[in-house]
Design an enzyme around this catalytic site. Structure first.
Site, short mmCIF file in Angstrom:
data_model
loop_
_atom_site.label_atom_id
_atom_site.label_comp_id
_atom_site.label_asym_id
_atom_site.label_seq_id
_atom_site.Cartn_x
_atom_site.Cartn_y
_atom_site.Cartn_z
CB SER A 11 6.17 14.96 56.11
OG SER A 11 4.93 15.62 56.03
CG HIS A 36 8.42 17.33 59.09
ND1 HIS A 36 9.33 18.30 59.44
CD2 HIS A 36 7.61 17.91 58.18
CE1 HIS A 36 9.09 19.41 58.76
NE2 HIS A 36 8.03 19.20 57.99
CG ASP A 38 4.43 19.30 57.26
OD1 ASP A 38 5.36 20.13 57.32
OD2 ASP A 38 4.56 18.19 56.70
CG MET A 40 0.12 23.31 56.20
SD MET A 40 -0.15 22.54 54.61
CE MET A 40 1.38 21.63 54.41
CG HIS A 70 7.35 22.97 58.49
ND1 HIS A 70 7.36 22.46 57.20
CD2 HIS A 70 7.50 24.31 58.35
CE1 HIS A 70 7.50 23.46 56.34
NE2 HIS A 70 7.58 24.59 57.02
CG MET A 72 4.34 25.77 56.60
SD MET A 72 4.08 24.34 55.53
CE MET A 72 3.99 23.04 56.76
CG MET A 141 10.24 25.37 52.90
SD MET A 141 9.63 23.89 53.72
CE MET A 141 8.45 23.27 52.52
CG ASP A 179 9.59 19.80 54.53
OD1 ASP A 179 9.17 18.77 53.98
OD2 ASP A 179 8.90 20.50 55.29
#
Ligand SMILES: O=C(CO)[C@H](O)[C@H](O)COP(=O)(O)O
Ligand SMILES: [Fe+2]
Length: 222
Positions: A11, A36, A38, A40, A70, A72, A141, A179
């Site tokens: 990540s 990965h 992320d 957000m 990913h 979010m 998660m 994750d």
């Protein structure tokens, strides 16, 4: 459906954002399989990170490995085409963040990416009942989303076993990703519970020797 070959996906949330290209390339050169990524939005989760422009920059820098996005974020749909154009390989989202889960999964696949659905620690797996045929990956998660460097929640192991059973029953080649808080110490138990795709942020990027850390993870996976 036999378990697929293990994938280690660092990540980049734990990388140095000022040297993101170099850090990402170093993790891949050290033996990682995927990246990965992320995303957000300070709305669905209480933190703010990176978007499609940064992903496009990684591609421009020369990162050719699969990029596992990913999301979010809420809403999901309007940002999907931007990530696909930027060079995402796989896009996963949280069912709570989409009004129409089936439609979002379709959008991701129509955009040319593989599709994943993400389950928070307290989100039941029921959403899987009607969409197994539209999934390439299930992401469990093992921390509450929003921050790197949290501790693995042990109850997740049972949820991984349940998700693995559902994948076996479906007969489909769906990856099972985990994750949050994954380390060389707990990855053996996580693999035994059924995961085949392992995200690790702090454990890899805060290690002195990325290659040694990734090798220790692979050894523990067996
Ligand atoms: O999605 C995430 C947090 O919401 C990250 O992917 C996750 O936390 C990985 O970081 P670490 O391995 O440090 O726990
Ligand atoms: Fe993540």
């Amino acid at each position: 459906m036999p378990k697929q070959s293990p994938i280690i996906a660092p990540s980049i949330l734990a990388a140095d954002f000022a040297r993101l290209g170099e850090d990402t390339a170093a993790a891949l050169a050290a033996g990682a399989d995927w990246v990965h990524f992320d995303v957000m939005d300070n709305h669905y989760v209480p933190n703010l990170t990176i978007g499609p422009m940064v992903l496009a920059s990684l591609r421009k820098y020369g990162i050719t490995a699969p990029i596992d996005v990913h999301l979010m974020v809420k809403p999901v749909d309007r940002i999907v085409p931007d990530f696909a154009k930027a060079g995402a390989s796989l896009i996963s989202f949280h069912p709570e963040a989409s009004e129409h889960i089936d439609r979002t999964l379709g959008l991701i696949r129509e955009s040319g990416c593989q599709a994943g659905l993400v389950f928070n620690p307290a989100t039941p797996l029921d959403h899987l009942d009607y969409v197994m045929d539209k999934l390439d990956m299930i992401l469990i998660m093992s921390v509450n989303p929003g921050f790197g460097g949290q501790k693995f929640i042990p109850g997740t192991l049972d949820k991984l076993r349940q998700a693995r059973e559902r994948i076996e029953a479906s007969g489909r080649a769906i990856r099972l990703e985990v994750d949050g808080g994954v380390t060389a110490d707990n990855i053996g138990a996580i693999a035994a519970a059924g995961a085949d795709t392992f995200v690790a942020g702090s454990a890899i990027f805060h290690a002195k020797d990325y290659a040694a850390e990734i090798a220790a993870m692979r050894k523990a996976i067996g």
